[in-house]
Write an enzyme that holds these catalytic residues in place. Sequence first.
Site, mmCIF file in Angstrom:
data_model
loop_
_atom_site.group_PDB
_atom_site.id
_atom_site.type_symbol
_atom_site.label_atom_id
_atom_site.label_comp_id
_atom_site.label_asym_id
_atom_site.label_seq_id
_atom_site.Cartn_x
_atom_site.Cartn_y
_atom_site.Cartn_z
ATOM 1 N N ASP A 18 1.373 -1.225 -0.104
ATOM 2 C CA ASP A 18 0.152 0.037 -0.025
ATOM 3 C C ASP A 18 1.155 0.981 0.050
ATOM 4 O O ASP A 18 1.828 1.700 0.300
ATOM 5 C CB ASP A 18 -0.864 0.156 1.602
ATOM 6 C CG ASP A 18 -2.103 0.758 1.470
ATOM 7 O OD1 ASP A 18 -2.532 1.111 -0.026
ATOM 8 O OD2 ASP A 18 -2.971 1.200 2.578
ATOM 9 N N ASN A 66 -11.022 -3.330 -4.673
ATOM 10 C CA ASN A 66 -10.823 -2.024 -5.571
ATOM 11 C C ASN A 66 -11.056 -1.713 -7.553
ATOM 12 O O ASN A 66 -10.529 -0.768 -7.522
ATOM 13 C CB ASN A 66 -8.103 -2.443 -6.195
ATOM 14 C CG ASN A 66 -8.291 -2.078 -4.874
ATOM 15 O OD1 ASN A 66 -6.753 -2.896 -4.705
ATOM 16 N ND2 ASN A 66 -8.337 -0.898 -3.806
ATOM 17 N N TRP A 67 -11.444 -2.380 -7.515
ATOM 18 C CA TRP A 67 -12.413 -2.302 -8.862
ATOM 19 C C TRP A 67 -13.630 -0.664 -8.416
ATOM 20 O O TRP A 67 -13.953 -0.244 -9.765
ATOM 21 C CB TRP A 67 -14.029 -3.074 -9.498
ATOM 22 C CG TRP A 67 -13.439 -4.302 -9.324
ATOM 23 C CD1 TRP A 67 -13.211 -5.606 -8.520
ATOM 24 C CD2 TRP A 67 -12.602 -5.225 -11.065
ATOM 25 N NE1 TRP A 67 -12.659 -6.585 -9.906
ATOM 26 C CE2 TRP A 67 -12.191 -6.290 -10.721
ATOM 27 C CE3 TRP A 67 -12.274 -4.538 -12.074
ATOM 28 C CZ2 TRP A 67 -11.897 -7.084 -11.551
ATOM 29 C CZ3 TRP A 67 -11.055 -5.360 -12.840
ATOM 30 C CH2 TRP A 67 -11.041 -5.991 -12.872
ATOM 31 N N ARG A 69 -12.316 2.214 -7.796
ATOM 32 C CA ARG A 69 -11.374 2.956 -8.485
ATOM 33 C C ARG A 69 -12.101 3.087 -9.283
ATOM 34 O O ARG A 69 -12.543 3.181 -10.408
ATOM 35 C CB ARG A 69 -10.001 2.416 -8.160
ATOM 36 C CG ARG A 69 -9.573 2.303 -6.607
ATOM 37 C CD ARG A 69 -8.351 1.545 -6.650
ATOM 38 N NE ARG A 69 -7.284 1.235 -5.568
ATOM 39 C CZ ARG A 69 -6.174 2.206 -4.809
ATOM 40 N NH1 ARG A 69 -5.248 2.356 -5.548
ATOM 41 N NH2 ARG A 69 -6.314 1.377 -3.517
ATOM 42 N N SER A 192 -7.571 -4.827 5.049
ATOM 43 C CA SER A 192 -8.430 -4.593 4.651
ATOM 44 C C SER A 192 -8.926 -6.222 3.465
ATOM 45 O O SER A 192 -8.075 -5.832 2.258
ATOM 46 C CB SER A 192 -7.530 -3.756 3.230
ATOM 47 O OG SER A 192 -7.783 -2.050 3.923
HETATM 48 C C1 IPE Z 1 -5.510 -2.272 0.038
HETATM 49 O O1 IPE Z 1 -5.276 -1.299 -0.081
HETATM 50 C C2 IPE Z 1 -5.091 -3.494 -1.619
HETATM 51 C C3 IPE Z 1 -4.048 -4.230 -2.334
HETATM 52 C C4 IPE Z 1 -2.672 -3.482 -1.843
HETATM 53 C C5 IPE Z 1 -3.924 -4.587 -3.344
HETATM 54 P P1 IPE Z 1 -6.048 -0.018 -0.352
HETATM 55 O O2 IPE Z 1 -5.672 1.150 -0.471
HETATM 56 O O3 IPE Z 1 -7.265 -1.016 -1.264
HETATM 57 O O4 IPE Z 1 -6.626 -0.825 0.939
HETATM 58 P P2 IPE Z 1 -7.560 0.140 1.549
HETATM 59 O O5 IPE Z 1 -8.950 0.498 1.176
HETATM 60 O O6 IPE Z 1 -6.939 1.724 2.232
HETATM 61 O O7 IPE Z 1 -7.983 -0.086 3.407
HETATM 62 C C1 IPE Z 2 -1.519 0.358 -3.352
HETATM 63 O O1 IPE Z 2 -1.735 1.693 -3.312
HETATM 64 C C2 IPE Z 2 -1.442 -0.483 -4.897
HETATM 65 C C3 IPE Z 2 -3.171 -1.033 -5.377
HETATM 66 C C4 IPE Z 2 -3.935 -0.700 -3.850
HETATM 67 C C5 IPE Z 2 -3.370 -1.303 -5.933
HETATM 68 P P1 IPE Z 2 -2.648 2.667 -3.461
HETATM 69 O O2 IPE Z 2 -3.371 2.606 -4.660
HETATM 70 O O3 IPE Z 2 -4.455 2.274 -1.905
HETATM 71 O O4 IPE Z 2 -1.725 3.614 -2.658
HETATM 72 P P2 IPE Z 2 -2.557 4.238 -1.423
HETATM 73 O O5 IPE Z 2 -3.013 3.871 -0.275
HETATM 74 O O6 IPE Z 2 -3.729 5.868 -2.431
HETATM 75 O O7 IPE Z 2 -1.707 5.194 -1.544
HETATM 76 MG MG MG Z 3 -4.262 2.682 -0.328
#
Ligand code: IPE
Ligand code: IPE
Ligand code: MG
Length: 244
Positions: A18, A66-67, A69, A192
């Site tokens: 993350d 994550n879908w 996003r 998560s």
């Molecule tokens: C968890 O990170 C998922 C991955 C690293 C793939 P997220 O950034 O999606 O988690 P939340 O939304 O902050 O809990």
């Molecule tokens: C983790 O980084 C990667 C995925 C969840 C795919 P993030 O994209 O969640 O990065 P932050 O948490 O917004 O910094």
């Molecule tokens: Mg994140």
Amino acid sequence: MTTHTPPTSPRHIAIIMDGNGRWAQKQHMPRTVGHAKGAAGVKALVQHCTKLGIQCLTLFAFSTENWSRPADEVSILMNLFVQYLEKEMGALAATGVRLKVIGDVAGFAPALQSRIRAAELATQNNQTIILAVAANYGGQWDVVQAVKNWQTANPGADLHSLTQAHLAQHLSTADMPDLDLLIRTGGEQRISNFLLWQAAYAELYFTDVLWPEFGESELNKALHWYATRERRFGKVPQQRKEIA
Ligand code: IPE
Ligand code: IPE
Ligand code: MG
């Protein structure tokens, strides 16, 4: 060359990678640059784990949540995944890495599904380390699919005969060692919806370091911390047990 693994080393490490977006924003760049930088560091980390004799490394690449996003970010993440399977897997495979993708693969485009299957097939006999990439993965999904798979494997079986051991055999991590160490980068202290079942007795390591900056030395820090933990699994501490 695999080095000797001391008993205090984890056999199975999982990482919630993350902080890519925040890393990019700190450099005044689009979030997707952070994803590219984050993906670029994976190969070296896998190789480092291989040298340390770690048996299994599970990386959370894309969650079932994550879908939600923005579509362009999802699409960049998918492209990075494809690029990874095409460009980096060859080099990793040559060092004995066995790739497994865990998650609801059926949710991906057919072309990506075939690439995943091809990479898994090409590396299935490799034995140095298992690299499990959790993609379209959710811990809750994993438990539900395990129940369904158990039922498919045992048609007509009474649900009351289902045990924890049976279920564990149908989780997506069934052929991997128990999870010892769960690392989360990026400062948040939550799971998560990652390996919910498997994290039951894992040691949890949270660091503020953002994923694109998490390299070998950061992993070493986590391993040193892990080595100081006393894993009691519900028992009394070692000294007290001896006195009793
Ligand atoms: C968890 O990170 C998922 C991955 C690293 C793939 P997220 O950034 O999606 O988690 P939340 O939304 O902050 O809990
Ligand atoms: C983790 O980084 C990667 C995925 C969840 C795919 P993030 O994209 O969640 O990065 P932050 O948490 O917004 O910094
Ligand atoms: Mg994140």
